[in-house]
Design a protein around this motif. Sequence first.
Motif, PDB file in Angstrom:
ATOM      1  N   ALA A  23       7.340  26.485 -21.991  1.00  8.49           N
ATOM      2  CA  ALA A  23       8.160  27.653 -21.652  1.00  8.49           C
ATOM      3  C   ALA A  23       7.615  28.913 -22.309  1.00  8.49           C
ATOM      4  O   ALA A  23       7.598  29.996 -21.705  1.00  8.49           O
ATOM      5  CB  ALA A  23       9.605  27.412 -22.072  1.00  8.49           C
ATOM      6  N   ALA A  24       7.155  28.777 -23.552  1.00  9.62           N
ATOM      7  CA  ALA A  24       6.609  29.939 -24.257  1.00  9.62           C
ATOM      8  C   ALA A  24       5.328  30.431 -23.597  1.00  9.62           C
ATOM      9  O   ALA A  24       5.048  31.629 -23.561  1.00  9.62           O
ATOM     10  CB  ALA A  24       6.354  29.586 -25.720  1.00  9.62           C
ATOM     11  N   ALA A  25       4.539  29.492 -23.061  1.00  8.74           N
ATOM     12  CA  ALA A  25       3.269  29.859 -22.428  1.00  8.74           C
ATOM     13  C   ALA A  25       3.475  30.431 -21.035  1.00  8.74           C
ATOM     14  O   ALA A  25       2.641  31.200 -20.543  1.00  8.74           O
ATOM     15  CB  ALA A  25       2.372  28.637 -22.351  1.00  8.74           C
ATOM     16  N   ASP A  46      -6.036  19.656 -11.681  1.00  5.84           N
ATOM     17  CA  ASP A  46      -6.402  20.416 -12.876  1.00  5.84           C
ATOM     18  C   ASP A  46      -5.292  20.457 -13.918  1.00  5.84           C
ATOM     19  O   ASP A  46      -4.896  21.530 -14.394  1.00  5.84           O
ATOM     20  CB  ASP A  46      -6.803  21.847 -12.488  1.00  5.84           C
ATOM     21  N   PRO A  47      -4.753  19.298 -14.304  1.00  8.81           N
ATOM     22  CA  PRO A  47      -3.685  19.322 -15.307  1.00  8.81           C
ATOM     23  C   PRO A  47      -4.231  19.448 -16.726  1.00  8.81           C
ATOM     24  O   PRO A  47      -5.389  19.115 -16.996  1.00  8.81           O
ATOM     25  CB  PRO A  47      -3.024  17.962 -15.115  1.00  8.81           C
ATOM     26  N   VAL A  48      -3.390  19.923 -17.629  1.00  9.37           N
ATOM     27  CA  VAL A  48      -3.644  19.771 -19.064  1.00  9.37           C
ATOM     28  C   VAL A  48      -3.257  18.335 -19.413  1.00  9.37           C
ATOM     29  O   VAL A  48      -2.125  17.922 -19.158  1.00  9.37           O
ATOM     30  CB  VAL A  48      -2.799  20.761 -19.886  1.00  9.37           C
ATOM     31  N   VAL A  49      -4.196  17.577 -19.975  1.00  8.03           N
ATOM     32  CA  VAL A  49      -3.938  16.179 -20.306  1.00  8.03           C
ATOM     33  C   VAL A  49      -4.110  15.988 -21.805  1.00  8.03           C
ATOM     34  O   VAL A  49      -5.174  16.285 -22.360  1.00  8.03           O
ATOM     35  CB  VAL A  49      -4.882  15.223 -19.544  1.00  8.03           C
ATOM     36  N   VAL A  71     -10.019  15.714 -21.573  1.00  2.00           N
ATOM     37  CA  VAL A  71      -8.760  15.233 -22.136  1.00  2.00           C
ATOM     38  C   VAL A  71      -8.715  15.565 -23.620  1.00  2.00           C
ATOM     39  O   VAL A  71      -9.686  15.309 -24.349  1.00  2.00           O
ATOM     40  CB  VAL A  71      -8.611  13.715 -21.924  1.00  2.00           C
ATOM     41  N   ALA A  72      -7.612  16.132 -24.077  1.00  2.93           N
ATOM     42  CA  ALA A  72      -7.442  16.428 -25.505  1.00  2.93           C
ATOM     43  C   ALA A  72      -6.730  15.254 -26.172  1.00  2.93           C
ATOM     44  O   ALA A  72      -5.812  14.663 -25.601  1.00  2.93           O
ATOM     45  CB  ALA A  72      -6.640  17.705 -25.690  1.00  2.93           C
ATOM     46  N   THR A  73      -7.153  14.925 -27.387  1.00  2.00           N
ATOM     47  CA  THR A  73      -6.555  13.805 -28.112  1.00  2.00           C
ATOM     48  C   THR A  73      -5.849  14.299 -29.370  1.00  2.00           C
ATOM     49  O   THR A  73      -6.300  15.242 -30.027  1.00  2.00           O
ATOM     50  CB  THR A  73      -7.619  12.766 -28.496  1.00  2.00           C
ATOM     51  N   GLN A 129      -3.831  24.639 -25.336  1.00  2.00           N
ATOM     52  CA  GLN A 129      -4.583  24.481 -24.082  1.00  2.00           C
ATOM     53  C   GLN A 129      -4.121  25.482 -23.029  1.00  2.00           C
ATOM     54  O   GLN A 129      -4.906  25.922 -22.178  1.00  2.00           O
ATOM     55  CB  GLN A 129      -4.421  23.056 -23.550  1.00  2.00           C
ATOM     56  N   LEU A 130      -2.856  25.845 -23.081  1.00  5.49           N
ATOM     57  CA  LEU A 130      -2.310  26.812 -22.126  1.00  5.49           C
ATOM     58  C   LEU A 130      -2.544  28.256 -22.551  1.00  5.49           C
ATOM     59  O   LEU A 130      -2.100  29.187 -21.876  1.00  5.49           O
ATOM     60  CB  LEU A 130      -0.806  26.572 -21.942  1.00  5.49           C
ATOM     61  N   GLY A 131      -3.205  28.440 -23.694  1.00  8.70           N
ATOM     62  CA  GLY A 131      -3.572  29.781 -24.120  1.00  8.70           C
ATOM     63  C   GLY A 131      -2.625  30.457 -25.090  1.00  8.70           C
ATOM     64  O   GLY A 131      -2.782  31.647 -25.380  1.00  8.70           O
TER      65      GLY A 131
END
Length: 301
Positions: A23-25, A46-49, A71-73, A129-131
């Motif tokens: 929501a903040a992003a 193109d999802p953030v995973v 993919v981010a871990t 990831q969403l900036g």
Amino acid sequence: MSLQVAPHRGLATTTALVGAVVAAAAGERDVIVLLGDPGELVPSTDPVVVVLADDAALVTAGSTIRADHAVATVGYSAGADTRATDIAVDVEGTGFVALRHGVALPVRLALVGERHVPAALAALEVGLQLGLPPETAVAALAAVTSAESGNLETAASAHGRRLIDDGYDLTPLSTTEALKTLAEITRDSARSIAVLGELDLPAGTGPQESREEHDRIGRLVVRLNIDALIVIGQSARHIHNAAGLEGSWDGESVLVDTAEEAYDLLTDQLSERGSDTVVLVKSPFSDRLRALGATIESVSA
């Protein structure tokens, strides 16, 4: 934009933490967070995973979602893109340091318990990831002030009393976690009381194994030096028996048959010594003991 969450512990809490940073992003990309069994996922472009690095199967599952394996871990292992260190839990919440690409980000949650850390890590990574600027993502996490019902949910009074309702999951693992949390947040600062009932064991568990699991929890209460134990129901009596057999324990264990008896006993104990007391309720009868929140507020200090 869609949000798909497979939680490590607690769907509503995980969704609240991740949802806060999303929501903040105010972004438009889909988000997929895999901290537990993903089940069936809806295809996404193109999802953030973000996946839990400590579970190899989840890392593999995450890499199949995106053809580019972007993919981010997150987790506790050294190989995670974002990992948690310096975890500290107190009666007001949980703090930790998130290490991300060599940068340390202090995080403070208003939720009590280390079990919330993986979800918070995932939410933080999603925000980045969403900036989102790091400080904005951290602030969004701090603003989540309530856990889901019965998931280390707390009620407090002005006299240092606190009720922790953790009745949503009665497995031995969850009970162990909750008792360790109780011990940590009360060490040298408050009196600790645990109210426990029958454990939730897998179907087909035999009498001997059930007795051993309940016995282990009773002995854990003693090792953690919990001040007082109330056990509800004959089916959970081995918790009470095991605690009573530990001669080095200065605490007291009482076995009662009903939640009403437990309520009356706790009311008496809070009346006698109510200030600076934390009560953990982890029992099949937790819903019938939630009125203790009002008792904790009203009993004279």
